[in-house]
Design a protein around this motif. Structure first.
Motif, PDB file in Angstrom:
ATOM      1  N   LEU A 303     -42.457 -12.994  -0.841  1.00 42.70           N
ATOM      2  CA  LEU A 303     -42.171 -12.198   0.344  1.00 42.70           C
ATOM      3  C   LEU A 303     -40.664 -12.065   0.523  1.00 42.70           C
ATOM      4  N   ALA A 304     -40.229 -10.831   0.752  1.00 41.73           N
ATOM      5  CA  ALA A 304     -38.804 -10.567   0.940  1.00 41.73           C
ATOM      6  C   ALA A 304     -38.638  -9.342   1.828  1.00 41.73           C
ATOM      7  N   GLU A 305     -37.391  -9.119   2.241  1.00 38.66           N
ATOM      8  CA  GLU A 305     -37.073  -7.933   3.030  1.00 38.66           C
ATOM      9  C   GLU A 305     -36.276  -6.978   2.146  1.00 38.66           C
ATOM     10  N   PRO A 306     -36.709  -5.726   2.021  1.00 41.31           N
ATOM     11  CA  PRO A 306     -36.095  -4.824   1.031  1.00 41.31           C
ATOM     12  C   PRO A 306     -34.584  -4.681   1.168  1.00 41.31           C
ATOM     13  N   GLY A 307     -34.071  -4.571   2.386  1.00 40.08           N
ATOM     14  CA  GLY A 307     -32.641  -4.331   2.549  1.00 40.08           C
ATOM     15  C   GLY A 307     -31.770  -5.494   2.180  1.00 40.08           C
ATOM     16  N   ASN A 308     -32.318  -6.674   2.015  1.00 35.75           N
ATOM     17  CA  ASN A 308     -31.522  -7.873   1.741  1.00 35.75           C
ATOM     18  C   ASN A 308     -31.470  -8.238   0.264  1.00 35.75           C
ATOM     19  N   THR A 309     -32.201  -7.548  -0.581  1.00 41.43           N
ATOM     20  CA  THR A 309     -32.237  -7.861  -2.006  1.00 41.43           C
ATOM     21  C   THR A 309     -32.236  -6.557  -2.799  1.00 41.43           C
ATOM     22  N   GLN A 310     -31.526  -6.510  -3.892  1.00 44.60           N
ATOM     23  CA  GLN A 310     -31.477  -5.312  -4.717  1.00 44.60           C
ATOM     24  C   GLN A 310     -32.828  -5.064  -5.379  1.00 44.60           C
ATOM     25  N   GLU A 311     -33.153  -3.777  -5.517  1.00 39.24           N
ATOM     26  CA  GLU A 311     -34.444  -3.411  -6.096  1.00 39.24           C
ATOM     27  C   GLU A 311     -34.557  -3.877  -7.541  1.00 39.24           C
ATOM     28  N   SER A 312     -33.453  -3.930  -8.261  1.00 43.43           N
ATOM     29  CA  SER A 312     -33.495  -4.372  -9.655  1.00 43.43           C
ATOM     30  C   SER A 312     -33.968  -5.822  -9.754  1.00 43.43           C
ATOM     31  N   ARG A 313     -33.666  -6.596  -8.740  1.00 43.36           N
ATOM     32  CA  ARG A 313     -34.111  -7.993  -8.738  1.00 43.36           C
ATOM     33  C   ARG A 313     -35.631  -8.071  -8.661  1.00 43.36           C
ATOM     34  N   PHE A 314     -36.241  -7.215  -7.850  1.00 39.48           N
ATOM     35  CA  PHE A 314     -37.707  -7.207  -7.735  1.00 39.48           C
ATOM     36  C   PHE A 314     -38.346  -6.749  -9.047  1.00 39.48           C
ATOM     37  N   THR A 315     -37.718  -5.787  -9.716  1.00 36.78           N
ATOM     38  CA  THR A 315     -38.241  -5.320 -11.005  1.00 36.78           C
ATOM     39  C   THR A 315     -38.208  -6.442 -12.027  1.00 36.78           C
ATOM     40  N   LYS A 322     -43.562 -12.232 -14.020  1.00 40.81           N
ATOM     41  CA  LYS A 322     -44.966 -11.928 -13.661  1.00 40.81           C
ATOM     42  C   LYS A 322     -45.273 -12.324 -12.214  1.00 40.81           C
ATOM     43  N   ILE A 323     -44.325 -12.011 -11.331  1.00 33.49           N
ATOM     44  CA  ILE A 323     -44.468 -12.320  -9.908  1.00 33.49           C
ATOM     45  C   ILE A 323     -44.660 -11.017  -9.141  1.00 33.49           C
ATOM     46  N   VAL A 324     -45.501 -11.045  -8.108  1.00 36.04           N
ATOM     47  CA  VAL A 324     -45.769  -9.866  -7.281  1.00 36.04           C
ATOM     48  C   VAL A 324     -44.844  -9.917  -6.070  1.00 36.04           C
ATOM     49  N   PRO A 325     -43.786  -9.049  -6.010  1.00 34.89           N
ATOM     50  CA  PRO A 325     -42.892  -9.030  -4.852  1.00 34.89           C
ATOM     51  C   PRO A 325     -43.453  -8.120  -3.756  1.00 34.89           C
ATOM     52  N   MET A 326     -43.484  -8.644  -2.523  1.00 33.99           N
ATOM     53  CA  MET A 326     -44.067  -7.904  -1.403  1.00 33.99           C
ATOM     54  C   MET A 326     -43.094  -7.885  -0.224  1.00 33.99           C
ATOM     55  N   ASN A 327     -43.131  -6.769   0.523  1.00 41.21           N
ATOM     56  CA  ASN A 327     -42.427  -6.703   1.794  1.00 41.21           C
ATOM     57  C   ASN A 327     -43.112  -7.660   2.771  1.00 41.21           C
ATOM     58  N   TYR A 328     -42.348  -8.504   3.437  1.00 40.12           N
ATOM     59  CA  TYR A 328     -42.928  -9.530   4.306  1.00 40.12           C
ATOM     60  C   TYR A 328     -43.698  -8.917   5.478  1.00 40.12           C
ATOM     61  N   GLU A 329     -43.433  -7.626   5.779  1.00 41.49           N
ATOM     62  CA  GLU A 329     -44.166  -6.981   6.867  1.00 41.49           C
ATOM     63  C   GLU A 329     -45.654  -6.855   6.555  1.00 41.49           C
ATOM     64  N   TRP A 330     -46.022  -6.978   5.285  1.00 40.60           N
ATOM     65  CA  TRP A 330     -47.447  -6.939   4.929  1.00 40.60           C
ATOM     66  C   TRP A 330     -48.197  -8.061   5.645  1.00 40.60           C
ATOM     67  N   VAL A 331     -47.584  -9.235   5.746  1.00 40.04           N
ATOM     68  CA  VAL A 331     -48.213 -10.362   6.439  1.00 40.04           C
ATOM     69  C   VAL A 331     -48.388 -10.044   7.910  1.00 40.04           C
ATOM     70  N   LEU A 332     -47.374  -9.461   8.534  1.00 41.85           N
ATOM     71  CA  LEU A 332     -47.449  -9.156   9.954  1.00 41.85           C
ATOM     72  C   LEU A 332     -48.507  -8.092  10.241  1.00 41.85           C
ATOM     73  N   ASP A 345     -49.040  -0.345  -0.701  1.00 48.38           N
ATOM     74  CA  ASP A 345     -48.150   0.394   0.188  1.00 48.38           C
ATOM     75  C   ASP A 345     -46.851  -0.348   0.456  1.00 48.38           C
ATOM     76  N   LEU A 346     -46.852  -1.661   0.334  1.00 50.54           N
ATOM     77  CA  LEU A 346     -45.659  -2.448   0.643  1.00 50.54           C
ATOM     78  C   LEU A 346     -45.153  -3.241  -0.554  1.00 50.54           C
ATOM     79  N   LEU A 347     -45.481  -2.775  -1.759  1.00 53.22           N
ATOM     80  CA  LEU A 347     -44.943  -3.392  -2.973  1.00 53.22           C
ATOM     81  C   LEU A 347     -43.444  -3.121  -3.083  1.00 53.22           C
ATOM     82  N   LEU A 348     -42.713  -4.072  -3.608  1.00 53.14           N
ATOM     83  CA  LEU A 348     -41.275  -3.904  -3.812  1.00 53.14           C
ATOM     84  C   LEU A 348     -40.944  -3.609  -5.273  1.00 53.14           C
TER      85      LEU A 348
END
Length: 373
Positions: A303-315, A322-332, A345-348
């Motif tokens: 779980l992470a917040e998109p604006g705080n981490t570069q997209e290349s890091r999630f890739t 082999k990790i699934v990065p998700m926007n933490y708002e999915w939990v909320l 819808d909230l994959l990073l």
């Protein structure tokens, strides 16, 4: 040879003498004494037998008296509590206030309907079958809850409403707290005209922990009635109009049961420690190392917040680790409705980079895969 003493003739119980006696021969004084002794001993044994038979609850006395005064056998047999003996007790129950007790002890009845109240060992939970029984059980539950010590907090309330909430806690001897704690039992929230509450941090914590989330109308009703009232008619709705508080409170399985998370902070609207508490309260598992999410057949997300981490890091996380990065708002969002939502819808990262292990995840999480293919 002289005649034996009188006492000796009474004690010779296992010895027989053969003597031919004519019909006209008169009984001797020794014969009369022996017969009188036998008669007294028989009467004494019969009296003891009648006394022993009266005490049926303790034991059963078996006494056999033969023609000879000495041939007496006595045995004591302890009775066991069998259905037959219990039925004797049940049949003596005449009080109208114990019909269920008498019914549950009736071994002779047939339980064709598999009714738990008709079994030998009835359930501890009494099932109310009539309106009177339901009202009685409801009253007992209400009395028990009135004596309970609640811990109450408010969220999104006006200053006047906060004052009334504190007044209610003082009158009912409840505990009022400003912040969310694990001891919280009730959260009173401000709602709009459609009974929808705002998703504050207190609200999300209480929702994840299955606490009572009620509107301020519950406080007003308690104050007007000068006592505790049932909370259920005053349960609030989520901001989307979903009965999430009720779903959370009645759920038999926690929403995030079986899902593992790693939190990559910071987060803008919630602290990382608070987010971890929310995840664990909702049944999730939190790990301290992202590598614990690798090659996990069970659902596992970073779980992470998109604006705080570069997209290349999630890739990189998706392709190499082999990790699934998700926007933490999915939990909320899932907690807000208390239902699992699809992850896409909230994959990073692009969905094409997801590891093949997600194919074994619950269908609620990957239901959009077929649509994208």
């Amino acid at each position: 040879m002289g005649m034996p003493p009188l006492g000796l003739s009474c004690s010779l119980t296992n010895t027989s003498f053969v003597k031919t006696k004519s019909k006209n021969e008169a009984p001797t004084s020794t014969d009369n004494a022996s017969a009188e002794c036998h008669s007294l001993k028989k009467d004494k044994l019969l009296n003891e037998t009648s006394k022993q038979q009266k005490n049926e609850d303790d034991s059963v006395i078996v006494i056999s008296v033969s023609d000879s005064a000495g041939d007496v056998t006595e045995g004591r047999k302890t009775t066991l509590e069998t259905p037959l003996t219990i039925n004797k007790f049940v049949n003596k129950i005449t009080c109208n206030s114990t019909p269920l007790a008498k019914k549950s002890l009736d071994f002779s009845s047939q339980n064709a309907d598999n009714d738990p109240e008709e079994t030998i060992c009835p359930s501890a939970v009494v099932v109310a079958k009539t309106t009177q029984e339901r009202e009685f059980i409801s009253q007992c539950a209400g009395m028990q809850r009135r004596r309970a010590k609640f811990c109450v907090a408010g969220s999104c309330l006006m200053a006047s409403q906060q004052a009334m909430l504190k007044q209610l806690c003082f009158q009912m001897n409840w505990t009022y707290v400003d912040k969310y704690t694990k001891d919280l039992t009730h959260l009173v929230v401000g709602v709009d005209k459609e009974n929808r509450s705002q998703r504050s941090v207190k609200y999300m914590c209480a929702l994840a922990s299955s606490k009572w989330i009620v509107t301020f109308a519950w406080v007003e009703k308690c104050l007007s009635d000068n006592g505790f009232v049932d909370e259920e008619p005053f349960e609030a709705l989520d901001a989307m109009g979903e009965p999430a508080p009720r779903r959370s409170r009645l759920a038999k399985t926690k929403l995030l049961q079986g899902i593992t998370f790693y939190c990559m902070g910071p987060f803008s609207i919630i602290g990382i420690d608070t987010l971890k508490d929310v995840l664990e309260a909702a049944g999730g598992r939190v790990v301290d190392d992202p590598r614990d999410l690798q090659a996990c057949r069970a659902p596992a997300m970073l779980l992470a917040e998109p604006g705080n981490t570069q997209e290349s890091r999630f890739t990189y996380l998706a392709m190499e680790l082999k990790i699934v990065p998700m926007n933490y708002e999915w939990v909320l969002i899932c907690l807000g409705t208390y239902t699992l939502k699809p992850i896409f819808d909230l994959l990073l990262c692009p969905a094409t980079l997801l590891p093949s292990a997600i194919s074994s995840w619950p269908s609620e999480l990957i239901s959009s895969c077929d649509d994208e293919e």
